[in-house]
Design an enzyme around this catalytic site. Sequence first.
Site, short mmCIF file in Angstrom:
data_model
loop_
_atom_site.label_atom_id
_atom_site.label_comp_id
_atom_site.label_asym_id
_atom_site.label_seq_id
_atom_site.Cartn_x
_atom_site.Cartn_y
_atom_site.Cartn_z
N GLY A 16 1.06 -1.75 -0.41
CA GLY A 16 0.30 -0.63 -0.10
C GLY A 16 0.64 1.26 -0.26
N SER A 17 1.90 0.89 -0.15
CA SER A 17 2.75 2.22 -0.18
C SER A 17 1.66 2.97 -1.30
CB SER A 17 4.21 2.31 -0.42
OG SER A 17 4.87 1.63 -2.19
N LYS A 95 -5.35 -8.05 -8.30
CA LYS A 95 -6.47 -9.44 -9.32
C LYS A 95 -7.62 -8.89 -10.59
CE LYS A 95 -7.12 -12.21 -6.26
NZ LYS A 95 -6.59 -14.32 -6.10
N ILE A 97 -9.61 -6.88 -12.75
CA ILE A 97 -11.10 -5.91 -12.66
C ILE A 97 -12.18 -7.19 -13.37
CG2 ILE A 97 -11.98 -4.15 -13.30
CD1 ILE A 97 -10.50 -4.12 -11.00
N ASN A 111 -3.91 2.22 -13.74
CA ASN A 111 -2.89 1.25 -12.54
C ASN A 111 -1.98 1.65 -13.23
OD1 ASN A 111 -2.11 -1.45 -11.26
ND2 ASN A 111 -2.04 -2.06 -13.81
N HIS A 113 2.24 0.39 -13.61
CA HIS A 113 3.02 -1.01 -13.33
C HIS A 113 4.47 -0.22 -13.14
CE1 HIS A 113 3.65 -4.69 -14.52
NE2 HIS A 113 4.93 -4.40 -15.62
N ASP A 154 -1.90 -5.41 -17.34
CA ASP A 154 -0.62 -4.49 -17.77
C ASP A 154 -0.95 -4.19 -19.05
OD1 ASP A 154 -0.05 -4.58 -15.36
OD2 ASP A 154 1.25 -6.27 -15.70
N GLU A 183 7.29 5.78 -8.91
CA GLU A 183 5.70 5.46 -9.21
C GLU A 183 5.02 6.65 -8.07
OE1 GLU A 183 4.20 1.86 -8.57
OE2 GLU A 183 7.00 0.84 -9.04
C1 GRF Z 1 3.86 -1.54 -7.13
O1 GRF Z 1 5.49 -1.98 -7.80
C2 GRF Z 1 3.07 -1.29 -8.44
O2 GRF Z 1 3.77 -0.67 -9.82
C3 GRF Z 1 2.61 -2.73 -8.31
O3 GRF Z 1 2.62 -3.33 -7.24
C4 GRF Z 1 3.95 -2.93 -6.57
C5 GRF Z 1 2.32 -2.48 -5.05
O4 GRF Z 1 3.57 -1.60 -4.38
N1 GRF Z 1 1.44 -2.78 -9.28
P1 GRF Z 1 2.69 -0.73 -3.21
O5 GRF Z 1 1.49 -1.72 -2.69
O6 GRF Z 1 1.66 0.18 -3.85
O7 GRF Z 1 3.64 -0.45 -2.20
#
Ligand code: GRF
Length: 206
Positions: A16-17, A95, A97, A111, A113, A154, A183
Site C-alpha cells: 500500500g505504499s 486481481k 477487474i 493502474n 506498473h 497491464d 511511482e
Molecule cells: C507497485 O510496484 C506497483 O507498480 C505494482 O505493485 C506494487 C505495489 O506496491 N502494481 P505498493 O503496494 O503500492 O507498495
Amino acid sequence: MAVHPLRIGVLASHGGSNMQAIIDRIAAGKLDARIVLVISNNSQSGAFEKAKRAGLPTVHISDVTHPDEASRDKAIRDQLVAVGAELIVLAGYMKKIGPLTLERYANRILNIHPALLPKHGGRGLYGIKPHESVLAAGDTESGATVHLVDPQYDHGPIVRQRRVRVMKDDTPETLQQRVLKVEHGIYSEVIADIANGKIPLPIKVA
Ligand code: GRF
C-alpha cells in the site's frame, strides 16, 4: 478545478505504499481529492492497515467472501457506486477487474506498473519479476507507467510514463526501490491532473 474533491476508490492487495503516497498528498493539500473507499482482497495487507490508520473506510472482497467471480465483480462495483466513487485507482491490486466494474467505470480505472509498458508487463510480471525481466534483457532504462485498465493485465492505454536509468550495479531489489519512488510521484501527479481538470474524466484515449 473540480467543484468538489474528486472521489477516489482504491483497490490494493499488498504493502500500500502507492496508496499512502496519495493519502499523504491529499493531507498536504496538494491533491483536491478524497479516498472514499479502500477495497482489498487481502484483509491482512499493509494497504488495509494503512487505510485504517488513516481513518478510511475499508471493505474486504475476496474469493473467500465471494467465491463466485461474477458476484465478486458485482460486489466491487456496487460498493464503489454506493460511495459515489468517480475514479478507481489500482494500487498494487493483484486481481483482474471484472466486466461489470469495467463497464460502469469505463476509462475511469487507473493502474500503475513498475516498468515501461508494453515491455515487462502482463500475467505473472508483478512484484520483483518486472525488475528481474528488465535486468535480464539488459535494458539501460526502466520506469513507471500509469495506464487505463482493460480486461487484460497491464494492457490498457498509457496515460503517463516516467523513465528511470538502470545502473550497472543494480539488482532487481535496488531497481525496484528506485522505480517505486518514481511511482509515488507520478501516480499522485496524474490523479492531481484529473482532480484539477487538466485530464478530463472519463479519460480520453487516442
Ligand atoms: C507497485 O510496484 C506497483 O507498480 C505494482 O505493485 C506494487 C505495489 O506496491 N502494481 P505498493 O503496494 O503500492 O507498495
